[in-house]
Design an enzyme around this catalytic site. Structure first.
Site, short mmCIF file in Angstrom:
data_model
loop_
_atom_site.label_atom_id
_atom_site.label_comp_id
_atom_site.label_asym_id
_atom_site.label_seq_id
_atom_site.Cartn_x
_atom_site.Cartn_y
_atom_site.Cartn_z
N ASP A 82 0.82 -1.23 0.00
CA ASP A 82 0.00 0.00 0.00
C ASP A 82 0.84 1.27 0.00
O ASP A 82 0.58 2.19 -0.76
CB ASP A 82 -1.07 0.00 1.11
CG ASP A 82 -0.55 -0.05 2.53
OD1 ASP A 82 0.66 -0.31 2.73
OD2 ASP A 82 -1.35 0.16 3.46
N ASP A 101 -5.81 0.32 5.50
CA ASP A 101 -6.65 0.05 6.67
C ASP A 101 -7.85 0.99 6.73
O ASP A 101 -8.99 0.56 6.97
CB ASP A 101 -5.83 0.20 7.96
CG ASP A 101 -4.56 -0.63 7.94
OD1 ASP A 101 -4.39 -1.43 7.00
OD2 ASP A 101 -3.73 -0.45 8.84
P1 NG1 Z 1 -1.01 -3.69 10.31
O1 NG1 Z 1 0.23 -3.83 11.11
O2 NG1 Z 1 -1.69 -4.94 9.99
O3 NG1 Z 1 -1.95 -2.71 10.89
C1 NG1 Z 1 0.50 -2.36 8.48
C2 NG1 Z 1 0.09 -1.00 7.92
C3 NG1 Z 1 -0.68 -1.16 6.59
C4 NG1 Z 1 0.12 -2.01 5.62
C5 NG1 Z 1 0.50 -3.33 6.31
C6 NG1 Z 1 1.38 -4.22 5.46
C7 NG1 Z 1 -0.23 0.30 9.96
C8 NG1 Z 1 -1.22 0.88 10.90
N1 NG1 Z 1 -0.77 -0.33 8.89
O4 NG1 Z 1 -0.64 -3.07 8.84
O5 NG1 Z 1 -0.93 0.13 6.04
O6 NG1 Z 1 1.27 -1.34 5.17
O7 NG1 Z 1 1.22 -3.10 7.53
O8 NG1 Z 1 0.70 -4.61 4.30
O9 NG1 Z 1 0.96 0.44 10.11
#
Ligand code: NG1
Length: 393
Positions: free
Chosen positions: A45, A184
């Protein structure tokens, strides 16, 4: 057994009861926003790539009411967010709202600070069933629920749901200091019952992908319940490596980069690590599109294979898996009826997602309970609806 997820109505009833106890009044606003699980498209993303998440039945609920003064008073009793915590601050001059302790409040404060209209004083209660720090987006659920709450409170509604997601992302960047991508917030805003969402993180276009054909199959989320050690610094490091590679190639993002560019990077002296990171992102984008096409064609075997490849690349090339996640994935993959299993979210701990025959769910749970040294929890992930308002009855 997979955990029983409380219904939205149950969570709402709990929040309303707490509101009455805390404020001696009935709330007249009730909103919710879901957590999410990403089916495929990991660490793409923030590289302007493709992701395929779906909204979960686990939600954050906010109930509240205007209070006639300049402060907001927010009570959060959710074990997912914190132990019971009460927060009070002045909303009359939003330029003075600043991040601080408790940490969970920064997501709320950021949304209030960046909301595109004045916010009157209010009382609110927050309850959430989204597990925290597990890669299921408890933070986005809180931001998006806050934004939807402010819309209901002020009557100022976002015309384009994209803008709402972007304000929430800004709150996370600026107030929680987390350099997250846009996946997200988008899925928490735009989730549709029975659908996954293909999001192009470059032009922010979305396609709803129906999941109602999967019939005999389900998605099982397994929470490793292992802490996200080093996750924020390692996340930043991965992101910076991708940005650096794009810069070396004179491109805006890795979305513009192809496998042929790996040779160019090599000649420019890029490290082995950078080459592995870039290779993951390019192939993960292709896998995400291929998995979407496979879902649409009903080719679930192919979906499972792509999920497996995604995990293996996250483990070997992006290096964000952990012993715990590998154990969960390897154990699941050995059970007949499992089509694919991978870590989901940032990695370094958190959850896996397994695509499998309904009949195999209990076998997978039993096998994991036997072989996993920690204590795992299990949820059936059914594709759910994005944020919305509820009545206050
Ligand atoms: P998680 O750790 O699942 O919330 C994080 C990032 C996403 C995306 C994913 C990897 C945050 C809050 N969200 O997700 O935007 O980059 O890692 O695909 O850091």
């Amino acid at each position: 057994m997979a955990q029983v997820i409380p219904t939205i109505d149950q969570v709402k009833a709990e929040a309303m009861e707490i509101f009455r106890k805390e404020f001696g009044d009935d709330p007249d606003i009730c909103v919710f926003a879901p957590g999410r699980v990403n089916l495929i498209g990991e660490h793409t993303d923030y590289n302007e790539g493709f992701v395929l998440p779906m909204a979960l039945p686990m939600v954050t609920i906010i109930v509240g009411k205007v209070n006639g003064n300049k402060n907001c008073t927010i009570v959060s009793t959710s074990k997912s967010i914190t132990t019971t915590s009460k927060l009070e601050f002045d909303v009359s001059d939003r330029s003075k709202i600043a991040p601080g302790e408790p940490k969970w409040a920064n997501y709320v404060k950021g949304c209030i600070a960046y909301f595109p209209a004045d916010v009157p004083g209010f009382n609110a209660v927050i309850v959430s069933t989204v597990p925290m720090g597990s890669g299921l987006s408890s933070s986005a659920a809180l931001e998006v629920a806050t934004y939807t709450f402010l819309e209901a409170l002020t009557g100022v509604e976002c015309k384009d749901p994209r803008d709402k997601a972007l304000v929430c992302q800004k709150a996370e960047h600026e107030f929680a200091n987390v350099p997250c991508g846009i996946m997200d917030q988008f899925i928490s805003v735009m989730g549709k019952q029975g659908h996954a969402l293909l999001l192009d993180c470059r032009d922010l276009s979305v396609t709803q992908i129906p999941m109602d054909g999967i019939d005999d199959y389900v998605f099982l989320i397994t929470n490793s319940n292992s802490p996200h050690k080093l996750s924020s610094s390692a996340f930043r490091e991965r992101r910076d490596a991708c940005f650096e590679a794009a810069k070396m190639l004179g491109k805006k993002s890795l979305r513009e980069v192809t496998l042929d560019d790996l040779e160019v990077l090599k000649k420019q002296g890029a490290s082995e690590i950078i080459l592995k990171r870039v290779g993951h992102v390019i192939n993960e984008n292709s896998r995400t599109l291929a998995a979407t096409a496979a879902f649409q064609a009903g080719d679930y075997i192919k979906v499972g294979e792509l999920m497996n490849e995604s995990h293996d690349s996250l483990r070997d090339n992006y290096e964000v898996s952990s012993n715990e996640l590998d154990t969960l994935v390897n154990t699941a993959r050995k059970i007949p009826g499992v089509l694919g299993s991978r870590l989901t979210g940032a990695g370094f701990g958190g959850c896996t997602i397994t695509f499998l025959k309904k009949d195999s769910v209990d076998l997978v749970i039993a096998a994991i309970n036997k072989s996993y040294s920690g204590t795992a929890s299990f949820y059936i992930a059914s594709p759910s609806v994005g944020t919305g308002k509820l009545d206050c009855k």
